[in-house]
Design a protein around this motif. Structure first.
Motif, PDB file in Angstrom:
ATOM      1  N   SER A  48       0.835  -1.212   0.000  1.00 32.51           N
ATOM      2  CA  SER A  48       0.000   0.000   0.000  1.00 32.51           C
ATOM      3  C   SER A  48       0.861   1.249   0.000  1.00 32.51           C
ATOM      4  CB  SER A  48      -0.941   0.018   1.203  1.00 32.51           C
ATOM      5  OG  SER A  48      -1.887  -1.018   1.085  1.00 32.51           O
ATOM      6  N   THR A  49       1.981   1.163   0.698  1.00 35.10           N
ATOM      7  CA  THR A  49       2.920   2.282   0.709  1.00 35.10           C
ATOM      8  C   THR A  49       3.354   2.613  -0.717  1.00 35.10           C
ATOM      9  OG1 THR A  49       3.686   1.580   2.881  1.00 35.10           O
ATOM     10  CG2 THR A  49       5.139   3.052   1.651  1.00 35.10           C
ATOM     11  N   CYS A  50       3.721   1.590  -1.467  1.00 35.35           N
ATOM     12  CA  CYS A  50       4.131   1.803  -2.866  1.00 35.35           C
ATOM     13  C   CYS A  50       2.970   2.290  -3.713  1.00 35.35           C
ATOM     14  CB  CYS A  50       4.695   0.517  -3.464  1.00 35.35           C
ATOM     15  SG  CYS A  50       6.319   0.113  -2.833  1.00 35.35           S
ATOM     16  N   MET A  51       1.814   1.659  -3.500  1.00 36.82           N
ATOM     17  CA  MET A  51       0.610   2.040  -4.250  1.00 36.82           C
ATOM     18  C   MET A  51       0.306   3.529  -4.044  1.00 36.82           C
ATOM     19  SD  MET A  51      -2.532   1.125  -5.633  1.00 36.82           S
ATOM     20  CE  MET A  51      -4.061   2.053  -5.772  1.00 36.82           C
ATOM     21  N   ASN A  52       0.375   3.966  -2.795  1.00 34.95           N
ATOM     22  CA  ASN A  52       0.046   5.363  -2.502  1.00 34.95           C
ATOM     23  C   ASN A  52       1.036   6.326  -3.144  1.00 34.95           C
ATOM     24  OD1 ASN A  52      -2.169   4.574  -1.045  1.00 34.95           O
ATOM     25  ND2 ASN A  52      -1.136   4.640   0.930  1.00 34.95           N
ATOM     26  N   ILE A  53       2.289   5.906  -3.201  1.00 32.56           N
ATOM     27  CA  ILE A  53       3.297   6.762  -3.833  1.00 32.56           C
ATOM     28  C   ILE A  53       3.087   6.765  -5.351  1.00 32.56           C
ATOM     29  CG2 ILE A  53       5.773   7.066  -4.260  1.00 32.56           C
ATOM     30  CD1 ILE A  53       6.219   6.026  -1.362  1.00 32.56           C
ATOM     31  N   ILE A  54       2.891   5.561  -5.932  1.00 33.11           N
ATOM     32  CA  ILE A  54       2.659   5.493  -7.384  1.00 33.11           C
ATOM     33  C   ILE A  54       1.439   6.334  -7.751  1.00 33.11           C
ATOM     34  CG2 ILE A  54       2.008   3.986  -9.313  1.00 33.11           C
ATOM     35  CD1 ILE A  54       3.581   1.731  -7.932  1.00 33.11           C
ATOM     36  N   GLY A  55       0.405   6.248  -6.914  1.00 32.12           N
ATOM     37  CA  GLY A  55      -0.845   6.959  -7.193  1.00 32.12           C
ATOM     38  C   GLY A  55      -0.821   8.431  -6.827  1.00 32.12           C
ATOM     39  N   CYS A  56       0.343   8.934  -6.412  1.00 28.95           N
ATOM     40  CA  CYS A  56       0.501  10.347  -6.039  1.00 28.95           C
ATOM     41  C   CYS A  56      -0.389  10.723  -4.857  1.00 28.95           C
ATOM     42  CB  CYS A  56       0.189  11.289  -7.196  1.00 28.95           C
ATOM     43  SG  CYS A  56       1.067  10.956  -8.701  1.00 28.95           S
ATOM     44  N   LEU A  57      -0.685   9.756  -4.002  1.00 28.49           N
ATOM     45  CA  LEU A  57      -1.478  10.032  -2.813  1.00 28.49           C
ATOM     46  C   LEU A  57      -0.576  10.261  -1.613  1.00 28.49           C
ATOM     47  CD1 LEU A  57      -3.982   7.110  -3.455  1.00 28.49           C
ATOM     48  CD2 LEU A  57      -4.395   9.533  -3.929  1.00 28.49           C
ATOM     49  N   ASP A  68       6.159   9.392 -15.534  1.00 27.97           N
ATOM     50  CA  ASP A  68       6.345   9.895 -16.892  1.00 27.97           C
ATOM     51  C   ASP A  68       7.516  10.883 -16.947  1.00 27.97           C
ATOM     52  OD1 ASP A  68       5.604   9.769 -19.550  1.00 27.97           O
ATOM     53  OD2 ASP A  68       4.246  11.486 -19.415  1.00 27.97           O
ATOM     54  N   GLY A  69       8.547  10.564 -16.172  1.00 26.49           N
ATOM     55  CA  GLY A  69       9.766  11.384 -16.186  1.00 26.49           C
ATOM     56  C   GLY A  69       9.707  12.626 -15.321  1.00 26.49           C
ATOM     57  N   GLN A  70       8.555  12.844 -14.649  1.00 23.88           N
ATOM     58  CA  GLN A  70       8.421  14.057 -13.839  1.00 23.88           C
ATOM     59  C   GLN A  70       8.480  13.732 -12.354  1.00 23.88           C
ATOM     60  OE1 GLN A  70       4.791  15.043 -16.405  1.00 23.88           O
ATOM     61  NE2 GLN A  70       5.330  17.033 -15.538  1.00 23.88           N
ATOM     62  N   ASP A  71       9.223  14.534 -11.621  1.00 23.88           N
ATOM     63  CA  ASP A  71       9.381  14.331 -10.186  1.00 23.88           C
ATOM     64  C   ASP A  71       8.111  14.799  -9.460  1.00 23.88           C
ATOM     65  OD1 ASP A  71      10.067  14.225  -7.539  1.00 23.88           O
ATOM     66  OD2 ASP A  71      12.053  15.105  -7.830  1.00 23.88           O
ATOM     67  N   VAL A  72       7.374  13.823  -8.930  1.00 23.50           N
ATOM     68  CA  VAL A  72       6.084  14.112  -8.322  1.00 23.50           C
ATOM     69  C   VAL A  72       6.220  15.019  -7.084  1.00 23.50           C
ATOM     70  CG1 VAL A  72       4.147  13.011  -7.098  1.00 23.50           C
ATOM     71  CG2 VAL A  72       4.971  12.055  -9.248  1.00 23.50           C
ATOM     72  N   ASP A  73       7.344  14.849  -6.386  1.00 24.14           N
ATOM     73  CA  ASP A  73       7.580  15.614  -5.154  1.00 24.14           C
ATOM     74  C   ASP A  73       7.703  17.122  -5.423  1.00 24.14           C
ATOM     75  OD1 ASP A  73       7.722  15.644  -2.461  1.00 24.14           O
ATOM     76  OD2 ASP A  73       9.845  15.128  -2.324  1.00 24.14           O
ATOM     77  N   GLN A  79      -0.892  20.713 -10.036  1.00 20.63           N
ATOM     78  CA  GLN A  79      -0.132  19.883 -10.968  1.00 20.63           C
ATOM     79  C   GLN A  79      -0.331  18.407 -10.648  1.00 20.63           C
ATOM     80  OE1 GLN A  79       3.641  21.810 -10.068  1.00 20.63           O
ATOM     81  NE2 GLN A  79       3.887  22.357 -12.231  1.00 20.63           N
ATOM     82  N   LEU A  80      -0.356  18.103  -9.347  1.00 20.00           N
ATOM     83  CA  LEU A  80      -0.564  16.724  -8.911  1.00 20.00           C
ATOM     84  C   LEU A  80      -1.915  16.189  -9.360  1.00 20.00           C
ATOM     85  CD1 LEU A  80       0.645  16.088  -5.268  1.00 20.00           C
ATOM     86  CD2 LEU A  80       1.198  14.818  -7.330  1.00 20.00           C
ATOM     87  N   ALA A  81      -2.941  16.993  -9.127  1.00 18.36           N
ATOM     88  CA  ALA A  81      -4.292  16.576  -9.517  1.00 18.36           C
ATOM     89  C   ALA A  81      -4.346  16.366 -11.026  1.00 18.36           C
ATOM     90  CB  ALA A  81      -5.307  17.631  -9.080  1.00 18.36           C
ATOM     91  N   ALA A  82      -3.693  17.246 -11.754  1.00 24.13           N
ATOM     92  CA  ALA A  82      -3.721  17.159 -13.219  1.00 24.13           C
ATOM     93  C   ALA A  82      -3.016  15.903 -13.709  1.00 24.13           C
ATOM     94  CB  ALA A  82      -3.086  18.407 -13.829  1.00 24.13           C
ATOM     95  N   PHE A  90      -7.608   4.320 -11.412  1.00 24.98           N
ATOM     96  CA  PHE A  90      -7.578   3.514 -10.182  1.00 24.98           C
ATOM     97  C   PHE A  90      -8.685   2.462 -10.150  1.00 24.98           C
ATOM     98  CE2 PHE A  90      -5.507   7.455  -8.961  1.00 24.98           C
ATOM     99  CZ  PHE A  90      -4.442   7.017  -8.186  1.00 24.98           C
ATOM    100  N   ILE A  91      -8.310   1.274  -9.698  1.00 23.45           N
ATOM    101  CA  ILE A  91      -9.294   0.235  -9.391  1.00 23.45           C
ATOM    102  C   ILE A  91      -8.994  -0.243  -7.973  1.00 23.45           C
ATOM    103  CG2 ILE A  91     -10.185  -2.040 -10.008  1.00 23.45           C
ATOM    104  CD1 ILE A  91      -8.993  -1.530 -12.848  1.00 23.45           C
ATOM    105  N   PHE A  92      -9.997  -0.214  -7.109  1.00 18.20           N
ATOM    106  CA  PHE A  92      -9.787  -0.598  -5.720  1.00 18.20           C
ATOM    107  C   PHE A  92     -10.554  -1.871  -5.379  1.00 18.20           C
ATOM    108  CE2 PHE A  92      -9.410   4.066  -5.793  1.00 18.20           C
ATOM    109  CZ  PHE A  92      -8.132   4.206  -5.270  1.00 18.20           C
ATOM    110  N   GLN A  93     -10.206  -2.425  -4.223  1.00 19.73           N
ATOM    111  CA  GLN A  93     -10.918  -3.616  -3.739  1.00 19.73           C
ATOM    112  C   GLN A  93     -12.402  -3.290  -3.535  1.00 19.73           C
ATOM    113  OE1 GLN A  93      -9.101  -5.486  -0.367  1.00 19.73           O
ATOM    114  NE2 GLN A  93     -10.926  -6.644   0.149  1.00 19.73           N
TER     115      GLN A  93
END
Ligand SMILES: Nc1ncnc2c1ncn2[C@@H]1O[C@H](COP(=O)(O)OP(=O)(O)OP(=O)(O)O)[C@@H](O)[C@H]1O
Ligand SMILES: [Mg+2]
Length: 245
Positions: A48-57, A68-73, A79-82, A90-93
């Motif tokens: 979930s930790t990885c998922m949240n980071i991948i998902g920009c959450l 996509d080559g852009q530093d999310v941090d 910009q994040l929302a965009a 996203f697909i969740f349980q």
């Protein structure tokens, strides 16, 4: 060309009194366009930790996440929302469908947030629901569907935005094994059609249906490679003992 998803020494630490919990500890990997990757590991391994980071959450404590080559941090809220809207489906349980809306309206919700005009929303939601085999139920409400069908609506909702990455977190977790297999087959079909799919699961039998497995243990990557390789499903403790003995 940059990878679609790249983790560079990503760490996520939590301070719990005197102890530091390393939910992610120098995790590095790259995912390219068109891959079908399962991130797998036992409870507490860091999925979930990885998922949240991948998902920009969430953002790493240290290290870099490039989407996509852009530093999310480095992005601000807008910009994040965009980028999240544009890049990720996203697909969740839990399907998170809105009970009062029709299936088509449910699929349109993220498109609405993305500012897609109404006629196009209509068209895209209809096509997405047709793709998951629910084209004849556009006006139904979620409660009128089985669990597997509801999950298909949530897949349609993820697809409608035409995301670069489909991010599925335990998508079969709430389904019986037969329906779970159907949902998995659908993800495989999406992959075959050229989509990039990242699937998070604790279940080996599900992970092996992907093309590549990234296995986590205690916040570390302990395997990254072909999902069909025998070592992809060997638990590390046993492997360690085997090697020692
Ligand atoms: N907010 C938090 N505060 C403190 N510790 C946390 C927090 N979130 C996660 N952790 C810890 O980080 C580790 C990894 O958690 P994570 O949720 O990523 O595991 P997981 O692989 O998703 O597990 P599960 O299969 O149970 O969902 C665990 O030891 C967990 O207790
Ligand atoms: Mg989890």
């Amino acid at each position: 060309m940059s990878s679609l998803i790249e983790f560079r020494e990503v760490c996520k630490y939590y301070q719990m009194g005197d102890t530091t919990v390393k939910a992610a500890d120098r995790i590095s990997f790259q995912i390219q366009k068109g891959e079908f990757v399962a991130i797998v590991g036992q409870s507490g391994s860091g999925k979930s930790t990885c998922m949240n980071i991948i998902g920009c959450l969430d953002v790493p404590t240290s290290g870099t996440y490039l989407l996509d080559g852009q530093d999310v941090d480095q992005m601000d809220k807008n910009q994040l929302a965009a980028i999240r809207n544009k890049m990720l489906g996203f697909i969740f349980q839990q399907y998170n469908l809105l009970p009062k809306l029709t299936l088509q309206e449910n699929v349109e919700v993220p498109l609405m947030y993305a500012g897609v005009p109404k006629p196009e929303r209509h068209e895209r939601s209809r096509i997405a629901l047709e793709m998951v085999g629910l084209g004849d139920k556009l006006k139904h409400k979620p409660m009128q569907l089985s669990g597997g069908q509801q999950q298909r609506v949530s897949i349609a909702r993820a697809l409608a935005g035409d995301p670069a990455v489909i991010l599925a977190d335990e998508p079969t977790g709430a389904l019986d094994s037969h329906t779970g297999r159907e949902v998995l087959t659908m993800l495989q079909q999406l992959h075959a059609a050229g989509n990039t799919v990242v699937l998070i699961t604790h279940d080996n039998s599900i992970a092996v249906q992907a093309q590549r497995i990234i296995r986590l243990e205690d916040g570390h990557v302990i395997y990254d490679g072909d999902a069909s390789a025998p070592e992809a499903v060997v638990t590390p403790n046993l492997a360690g003992r085997g090697a020692a003995g």
